[in-house]
Design an enzyme around this catalytic site. Structure first.
Site: not given
Lengths: 280, 197
Positions: B16, B43, B137
């Site tokens: 991310s 992400h 996540d």
């Protein structure tokens, strides 16, 4: 005592999912066996969790003895959260390329397959209204989920996403303002009822039902990504049969018809927006 | 490396905040002959249709880099990137699947969704790697991979641009009485990847 040998290729989850799908199919006409497995598993697991059940198989008695449960199942297994004018560049291209061609027909039939909660149907109605074609258009918006169809018929959506809807509307080439099409109340937007005058929200199952209209445009976006190859081919041949020669097909921006049985029936109009025309 | 590593059939990577530089460091040294397909969920605050990550990675990597397409079968020598706004899943027949299902931990694509589906599909033949990031996540996903007998590598949080994600993953593994097969900086992880050849 020696324990019985396990089938090493099957996890218990897989067995439970298969039994659950079989139970759904045996009690109802809904066949989820040709859905892509990985997503389906996630959806079934979230239904299991929502009911605070420890195992997927515990859904089976609910399904068998509670006749209302199926609508919840369909909600979980099928409905997509959508937004008004999702992928606005697609609507822009529809407006620029497809709509002028549709305008040449005295009556315009559009099949929106897998309409979920209806946002796309209303987006299309707005587009057609602005192009002064709505009056002679029929939008057949179909889905297998009755719950979703009920929401779609209401035409009421949370205002939480209003900013996104407005931005999408502008990017889609809207000729007015999105606020022309709704009244807002209690953090909800209520779309003008006149928009749904020409939309027919109807129950239809892509896995087993047939063609029901002669369409000038079929839109089916982000529905077939959940199907296996065989079911995807079935859908595409339904669309091909439904479309008039020279009719248009619009699928999701990450979907494709290459390597399907339908490929030879279409020519690609725009690659990025996935707009196709059925060959004459 | 252990003998088990020879049977790795796919590598899944989640990253991310700080992902791009980290992914380049990790993957740049892998030769174009690298056998194991690599699938990445990252992400990015990208608008739809934007495939910046694929383009940037392709410039730096020797392996082929492409945005994942639905129903595509995994090929060796290829890095697959989840398209913006779609979950990416791996099916048991080693084809990729996309979904627009709800966000998970506010993310779509979700690292957990990829990791869990890949864990189901490949069980002990999977390697999962979690890198820098600012949310949790991937933690559940790594646990799922370990529980199915796969291997997991976590970027050493001390060396991560943002340490929240690798720390969350190490914590989640610990909670489940599991541990990562490697916790190292990107150079260390790359060396391990090279030994998978």
């Amino acid at each position: 005592m020696k324990s019985a040998p396990l089938n090493a290729h099957r996890s218990i989850d897989d067995i439970e999912i298969e039994l659950f799908i079989a139970a759904v199919h045996q009690k109802y006409e809904y066949d989820f066996s040709r859905y892509a497995k990985a997503s389906l598993k996630r959806r079934i697991l979230s239904l299991t969790e929502a009911h605070k059940l420890a195992h997927i198989s515990e859904l089976i008695p609910l399904l068998l003895y509670d006749d209302d449960f199926i609508s919840e199942i369909l909600g979980y297994l099928s409905v997509q959260v959508s937004e008004m004018f999702r992928d606005p560049h697609v609507f822009k291209k529809l407006r620029e390329i497809i709509v002028p061609m549709l305008a040449t027909y005295p009556q315009i039939n559009i099949w929106l397959a897998g309409c979920a909660n209806g946002e796309e149907a209303y987006s299309l109605a707005i587009l057609l209204k602005e192009e002064k074609l709505l009056e002679r258009s029929n939008i057949y918006a179909t889905d297998i989920s009755h719950k979703a169809l009920d929401i779609a018929r209401e035409g009421i959506y949370s205002a939480d996403n209003l900013e996104c809807f407005e931005r999408n509307y502008q990017l889609a080439g809207g000729s007015g303002a999105f606020s022309d099409y709704y009244v807002s109340k209690y953090n909800y937007i209520h779309l003008h009822p006149e928009l749904k005058k020409n939309i027919f929200f109807t129950d239809h199952n892509l896995a087993c039902d047939g063609v029901f209209c002669e369409a000038n445009l079929v839109m089916c976006r982000n529905v077939m990504i959940y199907f296996d190859k065989e079911l995807k081919n079935r859908c595409l041949s339904l669309f091909t049969d439904s479309l008039v020669p020279g009719g248009y097909l619009c699928i999701g921006t990450k979907e494709d018809i290459s390597f399907t049985t339908a490929e030879s029936h279409y020519k690609a109009l725009t690659q990025h927006e996935r707009l196709f025309q059925k060959r004459f | 490396m252990s003998e088990a590593s020879l049977s790795v059939r796919a590598i899944v990577i989640g990253a991310s905040a700080g992902a791009i530089e980290t992914l380049i460091q990790l993957l740049q040294p892998l030769p174009s002959s690298y056998r194991v397909p690599i699938i990445i969920v990252c992400h990015l605050p990208a608008s739809e249709g934007d495939n910046m990550l694929s383009i940037v990675l392709a410039r730096h990597c020797q392996l082929q880099v492409k945005e994942a397409c639905e129903r595509e079968t995994l090929c060796s020598g290829t890095i697959y990137i989840a398209p913006p706004s779609y979950h990416l899943l791996l099916e048991k027949d080693l084809t990729l699947a996309l979904s627009l299902d709800d966000k998970v931990l506010c993310c779509r694509p979700s690292i957990d969704v990829l990791f869990m589906s890949a864990a189901d599909a490949l069980e002990e033949e999977l390697l999962g790697i979690l890198l820098t990031g600012a949310n949790a996540d991937g933690a559940d996903g790594l646990v799922a991979i370990k529980q199915r007998g796969g291997q997991v590598f976590v970027q050493d949080p001390v060396t991560a641009t943002v340490d929240v994600m690798p720390r969350a993953a190490l914590m989640a593994l610990k909670k489940s009485h599991l541990s990562a097969d490697a916790v190292e900086n990107t150079q260390g992880l790359t060396r391990r990847l090279l030994s998978q050849l």
